[in-house]
Scaffold this motif. Structure first.
Motif, PDB file in Angstrom:
ATOM      1  N   GLU A 149       1.009  -1.013   0.040  1.00 12.51           N
ATOM      2  CA  GLU A 149      -0.166   0.030   0.366  1.00 12.51           C
ATOM      3  C   GLU A 149       1.083   1.384  -0.212  1.00 12.51           C
ATOM      4  O   GLU A 149       1.513   1.430   0.832  1.00 12.51           O
ATOM      5  CB  GLU A 149      -1.448  -0.119   1.179  1.00 12.51           C
ATOM      6  CG  GLU A 149      -1.267   1.568   1.486  1.00 12.51           C
ATOM      7  CD  GLU A 149      -2.377   1.453   2.982  1.00 12.51           C
ATOM      8  OE1 GLU A 149      -3.110   2.274   2.853  1.00 12.51           O
ATOM      9  OE2 GLU A 149      -2.644   0.441   3.239  1.00 12.51           O
ATOM     10  N   ILE A 150       0.343   2.302  -1.043  1.00 10.32           N
ATOM     11  CA  ILE A 150       1.234   3.237  -1.139  1.00 10.32           C
ATOM     12  C   ILE A 150       0.749   4.428   0.280  1.00 10.32           C
ATOM     13  O   ILE A 150       0.056   4.854   0.356  1.00 10.32           O
ATOM     14  CB  ILE A 150       1.276   4.177  -2.091  1.00 10.32           C
ATOM     15  CG1 ILE A 150       2.099   3.191  -2.800  1.00 10.32           C
ATOM     16  CG2 ILE A 150       1.835   5.179  -2.362  1.00 10.32           C
ATOM     17  CD1 ILE A 150       2.080   3.509  -5.103  1.00 10.32           C
ATOM     18  N   ARG A 151       1.245   4.874   0.747  1.00  7.66           N
ATOM     19  CA  ARG A 151       1.247   5.756   2.106  1.00  7.66           C
ATOM     20  C   ARG A 151       2.484   7.416   1.827  1.00  7.66           C
ATOM     21  O   ARG A 151       3.789   7.301   2.083  1.00  7.66           O
ATOM     22  CB  ARG A 151       1.346   5.714   2.724  1.00  7.66           C
ATOM     23  CG  ARG A 151      -0.093   4.643   3.435  1.00  7.66           C
ATOM     24  CD  ARG A 151      -1.550   5.271   3.082  1.00  7.66           C
ATOM     25  NE  ARG A 151      -1.643   6.259   3.989  1.00  7.66           N
ATOM     26  CZ  ARG A 151      -2.797   6.625   4.294  1.00  7.66           C
ATOM     27  NH1 ARG A 151      -4.031   6.276   3.024  1.00  7.66           N
ATOM     28  NH2 ARG A 151      -2.992   8.192   4.575  1.00  7.66           N
ATOM     29  N   LEU A 152       1.861   8.427   1.914  1.00  7.41           N
ATOM     30  CA  LEU A 152       2.386   9.089   1.697  1.00  7.41           C
ATOM     31  C   LEU A 152       2.992   9.902   3.277  1.00  7.41           C
ATOM     32  O   LEU A 152       1.866   9.663   4.262  1.00  7.41           O
ATOM     33  CB  LEU A 152       1.649  10.716   0.834  1.00  7.41           C
ATOM     34  CG  LEU A 152       1.617  10.876  -0.719  1.00  7.41           C
ATOM     35  CD1 LEU A 152       0.591  11.793  -1.551  1.00  7.41           C
ATOM     36  CD2 LEU A 152       2.998  10.521  -0.862  1.00  7.41           C
ATOM     37  N   ASN A 153       3.904  10.239   3.436  1.00  7.61           N
ATOM     38  CA  ASN A 153       4.261  11.325   4.497  1.00  7.61           C
ATOM     39  C   ASN A 153       4.032  12.901   4.574  1.00  7.61           C
ATOM     40  O   ASN A 153       3.216  13.305   3.522  1.00  7.61           O
ATOM     41  CB  ASN A 153       6.186  11.173   5.036  1.00  7.61           C
ATOM     42  CG  ASN A 153       6.569   9.773   4.625  1.00  7.61           C
ATOM     43  OD1 ASN A 153       5.640   9.302   5.140  1.00  7.61           O
ATOM     44  ND2 ASN A 153       8.186  10.437   3.854  1.00  7.61           N
ATOM     45  N   ASN A 154       3.496  12.893   5.874  1.00  8.06           N
ATOM     46  CA  ASN A 154       3.325  14.596   5.466  1.00  8.06           C
ATOM     47  C   ASN A 154       3.488  15.630   4.675  1.00  8.06           C
ATOM     48  O   ASN A 154       3.527  17.079   4.639  1.00  8.06           O
ATOM     49  CB  ASN A 154       3.225  14.806   7.062  1.00  8.06           C
ATOM     50  CG  ASN A 154       2.306  16.626   7.289  1.00  8.06           C
ATOM     51  OD1 ASN A 154       1.109  16.678   7.294  1.00  8.06           O
ATOM     52  ND2 ASN A 154       3.188  17.729   7.796  1.00  8.06           N
ATOM     53  N   LYS A 155       4.995  15.637   4.501  1.00  9.05           N
ATOM     54  CA  LYS A 155       6.461  16.317   3.716  1.00  9.05           C
ATOM     55  C   LYS A 155       6.982  15.587   3.337  1.00  9.05           C
ATOM     56  O   LYS A 155       7.532  14.405   3.724  1.00  9.05           O
ATOM     57  CB  LYS A 155       6.835  16.919   4.661  1.00  9.05           C
ATOM     58  CG  LYS A 155       7.555  18.497   4.391  1.00  9.05           C
ATOM     59  CD  LYS A 155       8.866  19.342   5.613  1.00  9.05           C
ATOM     60  CE  LYS A 155       9.126  20.041   5.073  1.00  9.05           C
ATOM     61  NZ  LYS A 155      10.297  19.289   4.016  1.00  9.05           N
ATOM     62  N   GLY A 156       7.085  16.349   2.419  1.00  5.26           N
ATOM     63  CA  GLY A 156       8.395  15.829   1.143  1.00  5.26           C
ATOM     64  C   GLY A 156       9.417  16.172   1.122  1.00  5.26           C
ATOM     65  O   GLY A 156       9.864  17.016   1.032  1.00  5.26           O
ATOM     66  N   ASN A 157      10.589  15.895  -0.498  1.00  6.98           N
ATOM     67  CA  ASN A 157      11.556  16.535  -0.771  1.00  6.98           C
ATOM     68  C   ASN A 157      11.706  16.395  -1.819  1.00  6.98           C
ATOM     69  O   ASN A 157      12.665  17.014  -2.455  1.00  6.98           O
ATOM     70  CB  ASN A 157      12.636  16.447   0.014  1.00  6.98           C
ATOM     71  CG  ASN A 157      13.509  14.996  -0.245  1.00  6.98           C
ATOM     72  OD1 ASN A 157      12.452  14.104  -1.024  1.00  6.98           O
ATOM     73  ND2 ASN A 157      13.748  13.956   0.311  1.00  6.98           N
ATOM     74  N   ILE A 158      10.858  16.447  -2.941  1.00  5.68           N
ATOM     75  CA  ILE A 158      10.572  16.247  -4.581  1.00  5.68           C
ATOM     76  C   ILE A 158      10.117  17.653  -4.774  1.00  5.68           C
ATOM     77  O   ILE A 158       8.428  18.084  -4.439  1.00  5.68           O
ATOM     78  CB  ILE A 158      10.044  15.121  -4.808  1.00  5.68           C
ATOM     79  CG1 ILE A 158      11.361  13.916  -5.125  1.00  5.68           C
ATOM     80  CG2 ILE A 158      10.333  14.825  -6.644  1.00  5.68           C
ATOM     81  CD1 ILE A 158      11.060  12.305  -4.760  1.00  5.68           C
ATOM     82  N   ASN A 159      10.622  18.304  -6.301  1.00  6.93           N
ATOM     83  CA  ASN A 159      10.214  19.370  -6.487  1.00  6.93           C
ATOM     84  C   ASN A 159      10.374  19.068  -7.626  1.00  6.93           C
ATOM     85  O   ASN A 159      11.116  18.973  -8.643  1.00  6.93           O
ATOM     86  CB  ASN A 159      10.498  20.376  -5.816  1.00  6.93           C
ATOM     87  CG  ASN A 159       9.643  21.557  -6.340  1.00  6.93           C
ATOM     88  OD1 ASN A 159       8.857  21.516  -6.786  1.00  6.93           O
ATOM     89  ND2 ASN A 159      10.340  22.969  -6.049  1.00  6.93           N
ATOM     90  N   ALA A 160       8.617  18.661  -8.546  1.00  6.39           N
ATOM     91  CA  ALA A 160       8.560  18.626 -10.130  1.00  6.39           C
ATOM     92  C   ALA A 160       7.944  19.607 -10.942  1.00  6.39           C
ATOM     93  O   ALA A 160       6.561  19.517 -10.806  1.00  6.39           O
ATOM     94  CB  ALA A 160       7.863  16.978  -9.941  1.00  6.39           C
ATOM     95  N   PRO A 161       8.330  20.902 -11.012  1.00  5.88           N
ATOM     96  CA  PRO A 161       7.112  22.079 -11.820  1.00  5.88           C
ATOM     97  C   PRO A 161       7.223  21.873 -12.774  1.00  5.88           C
ATOM     98  O   PRO A 161       8.458  21.524 -14.064  1.00  5.88           O
ATOM     99  CB  PRO A 161       8.093  23.676 -11.428  1.00  5.88           C
ATOM    100  CG  PRO A 161       9.839  22.461 -11.313  1.00  5.88           C
ATOM    101  CD  PRO A 161       9.935  20.694 -10.850  1.00  5.88           C
ATOM    102  N   GLY A 162       6.128  21.747 -13.938  1.00  5.40           N
ATOM    103  CA  GLY A 162       5.988  21.667 -15.138  1.00  5.40           C
ATOM    104  C   GLY A 162       5.396  22.776 -15.502  1.00  5.40           C
ATOM    105  O   GLY A 162       5.367  23.957 -14.737  1.00  5.40           O
ATOM    106  N   GLY A 163       5.873  22.773 -16.939  1.00  6.71           N
ATOM    107  CA  GLY A 163       5.792  24.571 -17.673  1.00  6.71           C
ATOM    108  C   GLY A 163       6.395  24.958 -17.905  1.00  6.71           C
ATOM    109  O   GLY A 163       7.516  24.782 -17.720  1.00  6.71           O
ATOM    110  N   THR A 164       6.261  26.035 -19.210  1.00  4.42           N
ATOM    111  CA  THR A 164       7.336  26.688 -19.307  1.00  4.42           C
ATOM    112  C   THR A 164       7.557  27.602 -18.317  1.00  4.42           C
ATOM    113  O   THR A 164       7.369  28.639 -18.400  1.00  4.42           O
ATOM    114  CB  THR A 164       7.883  27.490 -20.739  1.00  4.42           C
ATOM    115  OG1 THR A 164       7.734  26.187 -22.149  1.00  4.42           O
ATOM    116  CG2 THR A 164       8.876  27.753 -20.891  1.00  4.42           C
ATOM    117  N   GLN A 165       9.196  27.632 -17.710  1.00  2.00           N
ATOM    118  CA  GLN A 165       9.534  28.674 -17.208  1.00  2.00           C
ATOM    119  C   GLN A 165       8.924  30.044 -17.110  1.00  2.00           C
ATOM    120  O   GLN A 165       8.814  31.378 -16.089  1.00  2.00           O
ATOM    121  CB  GLN A 165      10.217  28.331 -16.332  1.00  2.00           C
ATOM    122  CG  GLN A 165      10.753  27.941 -15.185  1.00  2.00           C
ATOM    123  CD  GLN A 165      12.537  28.157 -14.238  1.00  2.00           C
ATOM    124  OE1 GLN A 165      12.702  28.576 -13.872  1.00  2.00           O
ATOM    125  NE2 GLN A 165      13.096  26.706 -14.597  1.00  2.00           N
TER     126      GLN A 165
END
Length: 280
Positions: A149-165
């Protein structure tokens, strides 16, 4: 629901074989968004329709590659919207791609979603099915086996920003930069499925695809991409928002309607809502 789950497993195995070919050239056709389709997009779309047409419980399907809905069985109760091969342009450089499925009961509406599923075609073929919980399965030989089973923590450390800046609003760029300043790591492949899968399996983080100057109503489609992942994240203990509302509270007035979207752990989504509340 079991018959649909089984059908998705069959499509995954067939699509895996379809990907393992030498020629994945472009066709002369365009999809609903005007994007030139790969032969592989068309083939994967046909595979899924073939498998779903054998399931009596499926009433109607809608594909990112089709302009209109397709009625399969008038007595069926499930409506399935799917993206046959998300990130297909990454196949020729051998990056992970995936298929996404949103399963609705009675109509294509977020509030009627009962399950969602996506498949990752990478070094391994993995499938995540969200119903009461969000569960990971792995293809071993000819069978998918349950992993965890997949469970997320309250906070992560990955940043995946989409779209052209250059097309972002200044406050969105500031928010993204602030996450990096907190020590978040950039993880962005250009494929929605592998990037969101990584956040789910690594325990948290943020995937963002905002409204931009070139796409003022967002790029990602509600029925095929936004709602299915919002459902999976929420069932895994995470959150999903358009910056103001829960994504699963949004209405949808057309099968190809789009929305800006943010998926992540509770901490990151709280930050997103604060930033966007101050810039409405």
């Amino acid at each position: 629901m079991t018959d649909i789950f089984d059908a998705i497993q069959r499509t995954a195995k067939r699509i895996k074989k379809a990907i393992d070919v030498k020629d994945i050239g472009y066709s002369q056709q365009a999809n609903s968004s005007g994007e030139t389709q790969l032969q592989l997009d068309i083939q994967c779309d046909m595979i899924i329709e073939e498998e779903f047409s054998q399931v009596p419980s499926i009433h109607t399907i809608a594909s990112e590659e089709k302009e209109k809905e397709v009625l399969l069985c008038e007595t069926g109760k499930y409506f399935i919207a799917y993206d046959p091969l998300d990130g297909s342009s990454l196949v020729d450089v051998n990056l992970s791609v995936g298929s996404i499925f949103g399963i609705y009961e009675g109509a294509f509406e977020a509030k009627k979603m009962v399950a969602s599923c996506y498949v990752v075609f990478g070094p391994r073929v993995e499938m995540v099915f969200a119903h009461n919980k969000t569960k990971l399965h792995l293809l071993q030989g000819e069978d998918f086996v349950f992993v965890k089973e997949i469970r997320l923590n309250n906070k992560g450390n990955i940043n995946a920003p989409g779209g052209t800046q250059q097309n972002w609003e200044p406050y969105h760029k500031e928010m993204v930069d602030n996450f990096f300043a907190e020590g978040y790591r950039l993880r962005y492949s250009g494929g929605m499925v592998p990037d969101l899968h990584q956040i789910l399996l690594k325990g948290g983080g943020l995937f963002s695809y905002p409204n931009t100057s070139d796409r003022p109503k967002g790029k990602l489609r509600k029925l095929f991409e936004v709602f299915p992942f919002a459902f999976a994240f929420k069932k895994a203990g995470g959150e999903a928002t358009d910056g103001e509302f829960d994504l699963m509270e949004l209405e949808c007035f057309g099968i190809h309607e789009t929305s800006q979207c943010f998926f992540g752990s509770k901490y990151e989504i709280k930050k997103v809502r604060e930033v966007y509340a101050n810039n409405r």
